[in-house]
Design a protein around this motif. Structure first.
Motif, PDB file in Angstrom:
ATOM      1  N   ALA A   1       3.751  -1.243   6.410  1.00 13.67           N
ATOM      2  CA  ALA A   1       2.682  -1.536   5.376  1.00 13.67           C
ATOM      3  C   ALA A   1       2.901  -1.156   4.162  1.00 13.67           C
TER       4      ALA A   1
ATOM      5  N   ASN B   1      -2.409   8.385   7.106  1.00 12.28           N
ATOM      6  CA  ASN B   1      -2.064   8.231   8.511  1.00 12.28           C
ATOM      7  C   ASN B   1      -0.750   8.723   8.888  1.00 12.28           C
TER       8      ASN B   1
ATOM      9  N   CYS C   1      -2.157   4.864   4.176  1.00 11.70           N
ATOM     10  CA  CYS C   1      -0.978   4.655   4.949  1.00 11.70           C
ATOM     11  C   CYS C   1      -0.244   6.036   5.149  1.00 11.70           C
TER      12      CYS C   1
ATOM     13  N   LEU D   1      -2.250  -0.958   9.073  1.00 12.59           N
ATOM     14  CA  LEU D   1      -2.829   0.288   8.914  1.00 12.59           C
ATOM     15  C   LEU D   1      -3.567   0.636  10.164  1.00 12.59           C
TER      16      LEU D   1
ATOM     17  N   THR E   1      -1.474  -5.762   5.559  1.00 14.34           N
ATOM     18  CA  THR E   1      -1.482  -4.493   5.451  1.00 14.34           C
ATOM     19  C   THR E   1      -2.399  -3.724   6.252  1.00 14.34           C
TER      20      THR E   1
ATOM     21  N   ASN F   1       2.847   1.992   9.782  1.00 14.87           N
ATOM     22  CA  ASN F   1       2.583   2.537   8.348  1.00 14.87           C
ATOM     23  C   ASN F   1       3.546   2.411   7.573  1.00 14.87           C
TER      24      ASN F   1
END
Length: 300
Positions: free
Chosen positions: A72, A85, A82, A50, A46, A69
């Motif tokens: 993840a 983002n 995430c 990211l 993950t 993302n």
């Protein structure tokens, strides 16, 4: 190729380290190569997903940023970064409401997520929710007083409310903390552009572009400053063309057109006007009435 052969012998951890190093230095294509190498070895990692999302964001591929993302989050639904983002990507895609929702989710999962607070402020600003935006900026700065994004965002809020001095102080603080923060330089340039100081606006936009050559908004706004400077020079040119025909004196001219704001063309015209003054001084009385009429016209 040679580059591919170099990557083959690198282990997963080293690839990830190199990906982070390349990302921080702005070498996003190289960062992507290393990140993809990690992904091939371990697609469920993950922290790498990211990073891949962040790389795609910098490459302006917002759909892939969101996709990485989401991958993840399918593995770790509590991964606050995430959501942050994805919010950034949706904000760039123009869906501000969805961006706000994701920022709030990120903050709910991690209340001390200062970047999410700062970015939420930016999203609220774009929706015109200035009071909420200011509260978010202040919360971000409580968590991290050196967060340059929050200082810059707070400056934007001050500018939106007409608080020029407060905005100026915020931008300067961001630049003091990080002199290489191109966004703050660009925002500072925008402030000077709004108050009409085009020379300083140009100076600061150039600094922003120098620090971040891919800064599209700074390039665009720099062009707008050039346009406005040209328009000012054109107006000055027309004024001096009128004055030249009616023998103004140099002191009067410098009051009307301060040297600090005159273009090279304007300075040349002033020189021409001054020289002509000496040639027509004997007949100056003939132009007195006409000159007064033109001054009145220019004043109107």
């Amino acid at each position: 190729d040679a580059r591919a052969k170099q990557l083959v012998g690198v282990n997963e951890e080293d690839h990830l380290i190199l990906a982070h190093q390349s990302y921080k230095s702005g070498k996003y294509s190289q960062a992507l190569e290393h990140g993809n190498a990690v992904y091939e070895k371990n697609p469920r990692r993950t922290d790498n997903l990211l990073l891949l999302g962040a790389i795609y964001f910098q490459l302006r591929d917002y759909d892939l940023c969101i996709a990485k993302n989401e991958e993840a989050l399918a593995i770790d639904p509590q991964f606050a970064e995430c959501y942050g983002n994805m919010a950034n990507a949706w904000k760039e895609k123009g869906d501000i409401d969805l961006a706000i929702r994701f920022y709030l989710t990120a903050i709910q999962l991690r209340p001390n997520f200062c970047d999410a607070w700062s970015n939420l402020a930016s999203a609220y600003t774009r929706k015109g929710r200035l009071n909420e935006a200011a509260q978010c900026c202040k919360q971000a700065l409580l968590l991290n007083p050196r967060l340059v994004d929050a200082h810059s965002n707070l400056g934007n809020l001050m500018k939106a409310q007409g608080l020029v001095q407060e905005a100026y102080a915020c931008y300067l603080e961001a630049i003091r903390i990080d002199p290489h923060f191109a966004i703050a330089w660009s925002n500072l340039a925008g402030l000077f552009m709004e108050v009409g100081d085009l020379n300083k606006a140009m100076q600061y936009y150039k600094e922003a572009v120098k620090l971040k050559p891919s800064f599209a908004d700074a390039h665009l706004n720099q062009g707008n400053v050039y346009k406005r400077l040209w328009e000012c020079s054109r107006r000055q040119f027309l004024v001096i063309s009128v004055l030249c025909r009616h023998a103004p004196t140099t002191p009067w001219l410098t009051v009307i057109l301060p040297l600090s704001t005159m273009s090279n063309a304007s300075l040349i015209w002033q020189f021409i006007v001054t020289i002509r003054l000496y040639y027509v001084i004997l007949g100056l009385w003939k132009h007195t009435i006409t000159w007064a009429m033109h001054l009145k016209m220019l004043g109107e």
